[in-house]
Motif scaffolding. Structure first.
Motif, PDB file in Angstrom:
ATOM      1  N   GLN A 216       0.831  -1.061   0.011  1.00 60.78           N
ATOM      2  CA  GLN A 216      -0.009  -0.010   0.082  1.00 60.78           C
ATOM      3  C   GLN A 216       0.850   1.185   0.044  1.00 60.78           C
ATOM      4  OE1 GLN A 216      -3.072   0.180  -0.428  1.00 60.78           O
ATOM      5  NE2 GLN A 216      -3.831  -1.674   0.072  1.00 60.78           N
ATOM      6  N   ALA A 217       2.137   1.392   0.706  1.00 59.81           N
ATOM      7  CA  ALA A 217       2.922   2.385   0.617  1.00 59.81           C
ATOM      8  C   ALA A 217       3.398   2.644  -0.541  1.00 59.81           C
ATOM      9  CB  ALA A 217       3.888   2.312   1.912  1.00 59.81           C
ATOM     10  N   GLY A 218       3.919   1.617  -1.297  1.00 55.86           N
ATOM     11  CA  GLY A 218       4.396   1.543  -2.645  1.00 55.86           C
ATOM     12  C   GLY A 218       3.386   2.194  -3.665  1.00 55.86           C
ATOM     13  N   ALA A 219       2.219   1.837  -3.588  1.00 50.49           N
ATOM     14  CA  ALA A 219       1.203   2.279  -4.422  1.00 50.49           C
ATOM     15  C   ALA A 219       0.723   3.651  -4.225  1.00 50.49           C
ATOM     16  CB  ALA A 219       0.048   1.489  -4.181  1.00 50.49           C
ATOM     17  N   ALA A 231      -4.146   7.657  -3.135  1.00 53.46           N
ATOM     18  CA  ALA A 231      -3.241   7.604  -2.007  1.00 53.46           C
ATOM     19  C   ALA A 231      -3.903   7.731  -0.629  1.00 53.46           C
ATOM     20  CB  ALA A 231      -1.980   9.039  -2.331  1.00 53.46           C
ATOM     21  N   ARG A 232      -4.848   8.480  -0.392  1.00 52.67           N
ATOM     22  CA  ARG A 232      -5.351   8.595   0.863  1.00 52.67           C
ATOM     23  C   ARG A 232      -6.111   7.205   1.285  1.00 52.67           C
ATOM     24  NH1 ARG A 232      -8.574  12.215  -0.543  1.00 52.67           N
ATOM     25  NH2 ARG A 232      -7.055  14.050  -0.168  1.00 52.67           N
ATOM     26  N   GLU A 233      -6.610   6.903   0.318  1.00 51.97           N
ATOM     27  CA  GLU A 233      -7.324   5.404   0.733  1.00 51.97           C
ATOM     28  C   GLU A 233      -6.059   4.349   1.070  1.00 51.97           C
ATOM     29  OE1 GLU A 233      -9.799   2.094  -1.516  1.00 51.97           O
ATOM     30  OE2 GLU A 233      -9.633   3.971  -2.365  1.00 51.97           O
ATOM     31  N   ILE A 238      -2.948   1.709   5.224  1.00 49.55           N
ATOM     32  CA  ILE A 238      -1.903   1.305   5.993  1.00 49.55           C
ATOM     33  C   ILE A 238      -2.085   1.497   7.393  1.00 49.55           C
ATOM     34  CG2 ILE A 238       0.410   2.381   6.578  1.00 49.55           C
ATOM     35  CD1 ILE A 238       0.614   2.855   3.369  1.00 49.55           C
ATOM     36  N   GLU A 239      -2.810   2.555   7.924  1.00 50.21           N
ATOM     37  CA  GLU A 239      -3.093   2.879   9.192  1.00 50.21           C
ATOM     38  C   GLU A 239      -3.910   1.954   9.785  1.00 50.21           C
ATOM     39  OE1 GLU A 239      -5.187   6.491  11.945  1.00 50.21           O
ATOM     40  OE2 GLU A 239      -5.724   6.171   9.756  1.00 50.21           O
TER      41      GLU A 239
END
Length: 434
Positions: A216-219, A231-233, A238-239
């Motif tokens: 998710q961080a890479g995307a 990115a917000r999603e 991630i959170e």
């Protein structure tokens, strides 16, 4: 009376009852020896002078009262009970006109000696043996010092039986202590094994969550400029994954002790990092995430596999299913899996029921029930009821797993037959899957 009803009766018979029966049986045998029974020309043993006089009968009654009182004390105060029984044996020897304490009058003392040697500490057992031997030798010494005839061989026979009974009692106590120590050590090993298994599963859960976070961080890094909503999603995912993984680690590692293990530690597959993500990731399907550990979603497959083993499993879900933290979801599945395995291996039943109750928002309730062995069940199967039978102390492991999550675990026979395992796992408020 049938054999099945006689066995519980023997279990209810306390050592005090056996001592009383031994005294009365010995007294009856002693009396019969002094009577001419049918088929005999004379009695086997001559009566004492006072045997049937009022003073002789009074001493026999007093001796019997002392023996019965000692028998009543045997379960609560065994040393005092032994003193009463020894006094009764000495008192009973006077009206019988014998030269030593008869073996028949020492049977109740032998019961008390065995009870003390098999259930009491070593120092108390040794004192009881010295007391029993001392009374016999003292009685013999008094007769010798008084110039009376003494039944030395009879006294030796009494002492031999007392010594044999005492040694058998000591051996029984040592065997019982060894068995208890073995069970305790096996239960401790089962707890350690279960904790190591939980640690390995937590390792897999964390690896799965960290892999998702990395993807998710890479995307998010690649789309943060062009598609900020995506990115917000991704950051939200991630959170959520991070919070749930951290909460699970705190719940589990706060209770697990560090265990030394032999061999190399488990290796972790390195998840993809943002630098490894190609720009073509937006045009191609996302790479698969690390395999997730099993959970309650795998129950239907468990039921199918168990059905192939010959036990039909019915899965009941009560209330609306809800998202669970990974550690609770995994532990719930493991408890149900182990319970069903016990049904297959040890119950002899051909059906069982799994109930997953979601109605309480703060607790996940799990139940596994079986009706017990059917008409054709194998007689050699044993139920893993107390954590010590069957294979591998399964109940001990389940209880440890539930306890680490601060839950409640019970297991035992059902009133109508069969066996029931229940577990209540607390669910943190606002829990969501990682």
């Amino acid at each position: 009376m049938s054999a099945t009803s006689a066995a519980p009766l023997r279990k209810r018979m306390t050592p005090g009852w056996w001592a009383a029966i031994a005294w009365l049986a010995g007294l009856l045998f002693t009396v019969l020896l002094r009577l001419r029974l049918p088929g005999q020309e004379s009695a086997d043993v001559l009566r004492g002078v006072v045997f049937l006089r009022w003073d002789g009968l009074t001493m026999l009654v007093l001796a019997t009262a002392l023996a019965l009182r000692g028998s009543a004390l045997l379960d609560r105060r065994p040393t005092a009970a032994l003193g009463h029984l020894l006094a009764a044996a000495v008192l009973c020897s006077f009206p019988l006109g014998v030269t030593a304490i008869p073996l028949a009058q020492y049977l109740a003392v032998d019961v008390a000696l065995y009870t003390i040697a098999s259930h009491r500490p070593t120092n108390e057992s040794d004192r009881a043996a010295f007391l029993a031997v001392g009374v016999v030798l003292g009685h013999l010494a008094v007769r010798l010092l008084a110039g009376w005839s003494a039944g030395t061989t009879t006294a030796l026979a009494v002492l031999s039986t007392a010594g044999a009974v005492w040694l058998v009692g000591r051996s029984a106590r040592q065997n019982r202590l060894h068995a208890e120590e073995t069970r305790a050590r096996a239960a401790e090993q089962a707890v350690i094994a279960e904790r190591l298994r939980i640690a390995r599963e937590m390792h897999d859960t964390v690896a799965h969550s960290i892999g998702i976070v990395a993807l998710q961080a890479g995307a998010a890094r690649l789309v943060i400029d062009k598609r900020p909503e995506l990115a917000r999603e991704a950051l939200g995912e991630i959170e959520t994954a991070s919070r749930e993984t951290l909460a699970g680690l705190r719940r589990m590692l706060g209770a697990l002790r560090t265990a030394d293990t032999a061999g190399a530690p488990d290796t972790v597959a390195t998840p993809a990092t943002p630098a490894d993500v190609s720009p073509d990731v937006l045009a191609e399907p996302a790479p698969p995430a690390p395999a997730a550990p099993p959970g309650l979603a795998s129950l239907d497959r468990l039921a199918e596999t168990t059905g192939a083993a010959g036990v039909r499993v019915t899965v009941r879900r009560v209330g609306a299913p809800r998202p669970l933290p990974p550690d609770i979801d995994l532990s719930a599945f493991r408890v149900l899996q182990e319970s069903v395995t016990n049904v297959v291996r040890h119950s002899g039943a051909d059906t069982c029921t799994i109930t997953v109750d979601h109605r309480d928002p703060d607790t996940l309730a799990l139940t596994v029930e079986d009706p017990g062995p059917g008409p054709g069940a194998a007689t050699g199967r044993r139920r893993d009821r107390a954590g010590g039978g069957g294979s591998g102390y399964g109940l001990v492991g389940m209880r440890e797993r539930v306890g680490l999550l601060h839950g409640e675990f019970t297991a035992g026979p059902r009133p109508g037959g069969g066996f029931r395992v229940t577990a209540h796992l607390p669910v943190p408020p606002g829990a969501a899957p990682a």
